[in-house]
Design an enzyme around this catalytic site. Structure first.
Site, PDB file in Angstrom:
ATOM      1  N   SER A 187      66.534  15.794  25.775  1.00 36.94           N
ATOM      2  CA  SER A 187      67.244  15.991  24.514  1.00 36.94           C
ATOM      3  C   SER A 187      67.364  14.700  23.721  1.00 36.94           C
ATOM      4  O   SER A 187      67.886  14.728  22.609  1.00 36.94           O
ATOM      5  CB  SER A 187      68.616  16.607  24.769  1.00 36.94           C
ATOM      6  N   HIS A 212      61.486  20.434  22.998  1.00 39.44           N
ATOM      7  CA  HIS A 212      62.956  20.438  23.104  1.00 39.44           C
ATOM      8  C   HIS A 212      63.526  21.794  22.692  1.00 39.44           C
ATOM      9  O   HIS A 212      63.658  22.090  21.503  1.00 39.44           O
ATOM     10  CB  HIS A 212      63.522  19.302  22.235  1.00 39.44           C
ATOM     11  N   GLU A 272      62.165  21.860  18.997  1.00 39.35           N
ATOM     12  CA  GLU A 272      61.738  20.608  18.352  1.00 39.35           C
ATOM     13  C   GLU A 272      60.539  20.107  19.146  1.00 39.35           C
ATOM     14  O   GLU A 272      60.611  19.985  20.374  1.00 39.35           O
ATOM     15  CB  GLU A 272      62.853  19.561  18.524  1.00 39.35           C
ATOM     16  N   ASN A 329      69.743  15.890  18.042  1.00 41.01           N
ATOM     17  CA  ASN A 329      70.877  15.197  18.661  1.00 41.01           C
ATOM     18  C   ASN A 329      71.270  13.911  17.954  1.00 41.01           C
ATOM     19  O   ASN A 329      72.345  13.366  18.192  1.00 41.01           O
ATOM     20  CB  ASN A 329      70.617  14.968  20.146  1.00 41.01           C
TER      21      ASN A 329
HETATM   22  C1  CAA Z   1      72.039  19.350  23.567  1.00 41.53           C
HETATM   23  C2  CAA Z   1      70.672  19.614  23.065  1.00 41.53           C
HETATM   24  O1  CAA Z   1      69.772  18.841  23.380  1.00 41.53           O
HETATM   25  C3  CAA Z   1      70.318  20.687  22.124  1.00 41.53           C
HETATM   26  C4  CAA Z   1      71.157  21.905  22.130  1.00 41.53           C
HETATM   27  O2  CAA Z   1      70.812  22.880  22.721  1.00 41.53           O
HETATM   28  S1  CAA Z   1      72.571  21.800  21.286  1.00 41.53           S
HETATM   29  C5  CAA Z   1      73.276  23.402  21.442  1.00 41.53           C
HETATM   30  C6  CAA Z   1      72.659  24.347  20.450  1.00 41.53           C
HETATM   31  N1  CAA Z   1      73.329  25.610  20.580  1.00 41.53           N
HETATM   32  C7  CAA Z   1      74.383  25.941  19.831  1.00 41.53           C
HETATM   33  O3  CAA Z   1      74.781  25.209  18.942  1.00 41.53           O
HETATM   34  C8  CAA Z   1      74.991  27.249  20.170  1.00 41.53           C
HETATM   35  C9  CAA Z   1      76.197  27.541  19.318  1.00 41.53           C
HETATM   36  N2  CAA Z   1      76.758  28.849  19.701  1.00 41.53           N
HETATM   37  C10 CAA Z   1      76.190  30.013  19.292  1.00 41.53           C
HETATM   38  O4  CAA Z   1      75.213  30.049  18.555  1.00 41.53           O
HETATM   39  C11 CAA Z   1      76.861  31.276  19.772  1.00 41.53           C
HETATM   40  O5  CAA Z   1      78.190  30.990  20.137  1.00 41.53           O
HETATM   41  C12 CAA Z   1      76.106  31.924  20.994  1.00 41.53           C
HETATM   42  C13 CAA Z   1      74.731  32.418  20.546  1.00 41.53           C
HETATM   43  C14 CAA Z   1      75.976  31.003  22.172  1.00 41.53           C
HETATM   44  C15 CAA Z   1      76.945  33.110  21.476  1.00 41.53           C
HETATM   45  O6  CAA Z   1      77.112  33.972  20.380  1.00 41.53           O
HETATM   46  P1  CAA Z   1      78.459  34.812  20.158  1.00 41.53           P
HETATM   47  O7  CAA Z   1      78.201  35.720  19.012  1.00 41.53           O
HETATM   48  O8  CAA Z   1      79.584  33.867  20.101  1.00 41.53           O
HETATM   49  O9  CAA Z   1      78.673  35.585  21.500  1.00 41.53           O
HETATM   50  P2  CAA Z   1      78.000  36.896  22.059  1.00 41.53           P
HETATM   51  O10 CAA Z   1      78.182  38.051  21.133  1.00 41.53           O
HETATM   52  O11 CAA Z   1      78.537  37.004  23.444  1.00 41.53           O
HETATM   53  O12 CAA Z   1      76.452  36.535  22.155  1.00 41.53           O
HETATM   54  C16 CAA Z   1      75.500  36.782  21.126  1.00 41.53           C
HETATM   55  C17 CAA Z   1      74.189  37.096  21.810  1.00 41.53           C
HETATM   56  O13 CAA Z   1      73.737  35.954  22.562  1.00 41.53           O
HETATM   57  C18 CAA Z   1      73.530  36.325  23.941  1.00 41.53           C
HETATM   58  N3  CAA Z   1      73.936  35.183  24.775  1.00 41.53           N
HETATM   59  C19 CAA Z   1      75.100  34.495  24.685  1.00 41.53           C
HETATM   60  N4  CAA Z   1      75.108  33.506  25.606  1.00 41.53           N
HETATM   61  C20 CAA Z   1      73.932  33.581  26.278  1.00 41.53           C
HETATM   62  C21 CAA Z   1      73.362  32.845  27.344  1.00 41.53           C
HETATM   63  N5  CAA Z   1      73.987  31.786  27.888  1.00 41.53           N
HETATM   64  N6  CAA Z   1      72.134  33.205  27.773  1.00 41.53           N
HETATM   65  C22 CAA Z   1      71.477  34.253  27.237  1.00 41.53           C
HETATM   66  N7  CAA Z   1      71.973  34.985  26.223  1.00 41.53           N
HETATM   67  C23 CAA Z   1      73.188  34.659  25.761  1.00 41.53           C
HETATM   68  C24 CAA Z   1      74.420  37.512  24.151  1.00 41.53           C
HETATM   69  O14 CAA Z   1      73.944  38.320  25.197  1.00 41.53           O
HETATM   70  C25 CAA Z   1      74.320  38.238  22.818  1.00 41.53           C
HETATM   71  O15 CAA Z   1      73.101  38.938  22.768  1.00 41.53           O
HETATM   72  P3  CAA Z   1      72.972  40.311  21.926  1.00 41.53           P
HETATM   73  O16 CAA Z   1      73.746  40.154  20.669  1.00 41.53           O
HETATM   74  O17 CAA Z   1      71.513  40.401  21.708  1.00 41.53           O
HETATM   75  O18 CAA Z   1      73.516  41.315  22.821  1.00 41.53           O
HETATM   76  N1  NAI Z   2      72.397  21.429  28.188  1.00 39.45           N
HETATM   77  C1  NAI Z   2      71.841  21.546  26.994  1.00 39.45           C
HETATM   78  O1  NAI Z   2      72.438  22.114  26.077  1.00 39.45           O
HETATM   79  C2  NAI Z   2      70.482  21.001  26.743  1.00 39.45           C
HETATM   80  C3  NAI Z   2      69.881  20.161  27.658  1.00 39.45           C
HETATM   81  N2  NAI Z   2      68.617  19.670  27.414  1.00 39.45           N
HETATM   82  C4  NAI Z   2      67.966  18.798  28.390  1.00 39.45           C
HETATM   83  O2  NAI Z   2      67.432  19.616  29.424  1.00 39.45           O
HETATM   84  C5  NAI Z   2      67.468  18.906  30.682  1.00 39.45           C
HETATM   85  C6  NAI Z   2      68.232  19.746  31.693  1.00 39.45           C
HETATM   86  O3  NAI Z   2      69.537  19.995  31.226  1.00 39.45           O
HETATM   87  P1  NAI Z   2      70.437  21.170  31.831  1.00 39.45           P
HETATM   88  O4  NAI Z   2      69.589  22.327  32.178  1.00 39.45           O
HETATM   89  O5  NAI Z   2      71.577  21.333  30.916  1.00 39.45           O
HETATM   90  O6  NAI Z   2      70.953  20.483  33.181  1.00 39.45           O
HETATM   91  P2  NAI Z   2      71.495  21.169  34.530  1.00 39.45           P
HETATM   92  O7  NAI Z   2      72.373  20.150  35.154  1.00 39.45           O
HETATM   93  O8  NAI Z   2      72.020  22.535  34.243  1.00 39.45           O
HETATM   94  O9  NAI Z   2      70.147  21.359  35.405  1.00 39.45           O
HETATM   95  C7  NAI Z   2      69.343  20.323  35.829  1.00 39.45           C
HETATM   96  C8  NAI Z   2      68.564  20.792  37.044  1.00 39.45           C
HETATM   97  O10 NAI Z   2      67.562  19.819  37.351  1.00 39.45           O
HETATM   98  C9  NAI Z   2      67.484  19.694  38.752  1.00 39.45           C
HETATM   99  N3  NAI Z   2      66.893  18.405  39.108  1.00 39.45           N
HETATM  100  C10 NAI Z   2      67.455  17.172  39.053  1.00 39.45           C
HETATM  101  N4  NAI Z   2      66.580  16.229  39.464  1.00 39.45           N
HETATM  102  C11 NAI Z   2      65.440  16.885  39.767  1.00 39.45           C
HETATM  103  C12 NAI Z   2      64.163  16.468  40.268  1.00 39.45           C
HETATM  104  N5  NAI Z   2      63.911  15.198  40.527  1.00 39.45           N
HETATM  105  N6  NAI Z   2      63.215  17.399  40.498  1.00 39.45           N
HETATM  106  C13 NAI Z   2      63.479  18.718  40.228  1.00 39.45           C
HETATM  107  N7  NAI Z   2      64.650  19.170  39.754  1.00 39.45           N
HETATM  108  C14 NAI Z   2      65.622  18.261  39.525  1.00 39.45           C
HETATM  109  C15 NAI Z   2      68.922  19.864  39.228  1.00 39.45           C
HETATM  110  O11 NAI Z   2      68.966  20.204  40.597  1.00 39.45           O
HETATM  111  C16 NAI Z   2      69.426  20.967  38.295  1.00 39.45           C
HETATM  112  O12 NAI Z   2      69.222  22.255  38.846  1.00 39.45           O
HETATM  113  C17 NAI Z   2      68.092  17.529  30.369  1.00 39.45           C
HETATM  114  O13 NAI Z   2      67.059  16.603  30.111  1.00 39.45           O
HETATM  115  C18 NAI Z   2      68.887  17.815  29.110  1.00 39.45           C
HETATM  116  O14 NAI Z   2      69.100  16.679  28.320  1.00 39.45           O
HETATM  117  C19 NAI Z   2      67.898  20.017  26.302  1.00 39.45           C
HETATM  118  C20 NAI Z   2      68.445  20.878  25.381  1.00 39.45           C
HETATM  119  C21 NAI Z   2      69.796  21.402  25.509  1.00 39.45           C
END
Ligand code: CAA
Ligand code: NAI
Length: 283
Positions: free
Chosen positions: A119, A140, A152, A190
């Site tokens: 990420s 990504h 991405e 991010n």
């Molecule tokens: C950190 C990084 O590197 C990058 C990132 O990923 S940053 C994070 C980016 N993601 C976000 O910003 C998510 C923000 N949140 C959301 O968009 C919404 O809250 C959400 C889609 C997660 C849930 O939506 P909601 O309307 O609040 O809840 P809910 O009605 O329960 O869910 C909507 C749908 O998503 C599905 N869903 C929710 N969570 C899920 C999960 N963990 N896995 C699979 N499906 C999921 C539900 O089943 C539902 O599907 P249907 O409508 O098709 O039945």
């Molecule tokens: N959590 C998020 O919202 C997002 C995370 N990412 C990226 O995705 C990657 C995974 O994140 P998450 O799934 O959230 O973490 P997580 O903690 O849920 O899962 C990571 C998994 O990797 C495994 N692991 C660790 N070292 C390993 C190795 N050497 N070989 C094989 N498996 C190994 C662990 O046992 C664990 O099951 C990270 O690089 C994170 O930055 C990207 C987009 C969104």
């Protein structure tokens, strides 16, 4: 080159989602993690998601079984010996990722593309751990993978155009929308999202408002689907901290310093939803 078989490394929240969408799109998928327990947990998440789709009438039980049949599991990296693509989704740690990529470089076939779901970490540096930097790329996905449309795609310094094209086409075949970005810390997503989350944590740390109030302001005031503290718990506080550290180090700019409260939570093992406790508590 045609991608048919994919290894997904890391069966956590991202890896399990990536494996699911690849299997749903008809790819053969090997889901790999360090221990069978971890792989089984990932498979459990996939099974639950597919069952929900069956309950909602979007999939038949037969289709679910076909999708599950596309998936095999692994705890031995040697199983990358016959794949066309590896998507690495292990923890956000450069040492772990470069070690994995150096090993994969020796095991995966010469034509195989090595992608990382990192990420924030530099793709160019991950690629430098291999002898095939032109075949290394960032892919990504967003969390939750089955729901979010964006992928991405990050070009490292050496990524070949043909490799970019294969990954862009594959992303579309998963029903996702690819967006091309260059290799800078945090990419686009991010670079923008995580400082907002970090600022929300500072707002809590400084006592400006309660966690509920901070989340409510951003949900009701800005129409965000989740407040920033709920989202941080959802992403994982460890991942949030690693991303802020990458931004601070990568840009050499203290405006990206992680909030001390974020560090404290991570040190306590309060990593958010995945450990049952972060800013909020979960069942
Ligand atoms: C950190 C990084 O590197 C990058 C990132 O990923 S940053 C994070 C980016 N993601 C976000 O910003 C998510 C923000 N949140 C959301 O968009 C919404 O809250 C959400 C889609 C997660 C849930 O939506 P909601 O309307 O609040 O809840 P809910 O009605 O329960 O869910 C909507 C749908 O998503 C599905 N869903 C929710 N969570 C899920 C999960 N963990 N896995 C699979 N499906 C999921 C539900 O089943 C539902 O599907 P249907 O409508 O098709 O039945
Ligand atoms: N959590 C998020 O919202 C997002 C995370 N990412 C990226 O995705 C990657 C995974 O994140 P998450 O799934 O959230 O973490 P997580 O903690 O849920 O899962 C990571 C998994 O990797 C495994 N692991 C660790 N070292 C390993 C190795 N050497 N070989 C094989 N498996 C190994 C662990 O046992 C664990 O099951 C990270 O690089 C994170 O930055 C990207 C987009 C969104």
């Amino acid at each position: 080159m045609k991608v048919e078989k994919v290894m997904v490394i890391g069966a956590g929240q991202m890896g399990s989602g990536i494996a699911q969408v690849c299997a749903q799109a008809g790819y053969q998928v090997v889901l790999h993690d360090l221990k069978q327990d971890f792989v089984d947990r990932g498979l459990g998440i996939i099974n639950k998601n597919l069952s929900r789709n069956v309950d909602k009438g979007r999939l038949t039980e037969e289709q679910k079984q076909v999708i599950l049949g596309q998936l095999t599991t692994s705890t031995d990296l040697k199983n990358a010996g016959d794949v066309d693509l590896v998507i690495e989704a292990a923890v956000e740690n450069m040492e772990i990722k470069t070690k994995l990529f150096a090993e994969l470089d020796k095991i995966a076939p010469a034509h195989a593309i090595l992608a990382s779901n990192t990420s924030s970490l530099p793709i160019t540096e991950i690629a430098a751990a291999t002898t095939r930097p032109e075949k290394v790329i960032g892919m990504h996905f967003m969390n939750p993978v089955p729901v979010m449309k964006l992928v991405e795609i990050i070009r490292g310094l050496a990524t070949a155009d043909e490799v970019y094209q294969v990954i862009e086409d594959m992303t579309k075949s998963l029903g996702k929308v690819p967006v091309e970005v260059n290799d800078f810390p945090g990419f686009v997503s991010n670079r923008i999202l995580m400082p907002m989350i970090n600022e929300a944590i500072y707002t809590l740390y400084e006592g400006v408002a309660t966690k509920e109030a901070i989340d409510e302001v951003m949900k009701l005031g800005m129409n965000h689907p989740m407040g920033p503290l709920t989202l941080a718990d959802f992403i994982g506080l460890d991942t949030c901290l690693y991303i802020m550290e990458t931004l601070q180090e990568g840009f050499g700019d203290d405006k990206y310093r992680p909030c001390p409260l974020l560090r404290k939570y991570v040190k306590a093992g309060w990593l958010g939803r995945k450990t049952g406790r972060g800013f909020y508590t979960y069942e």
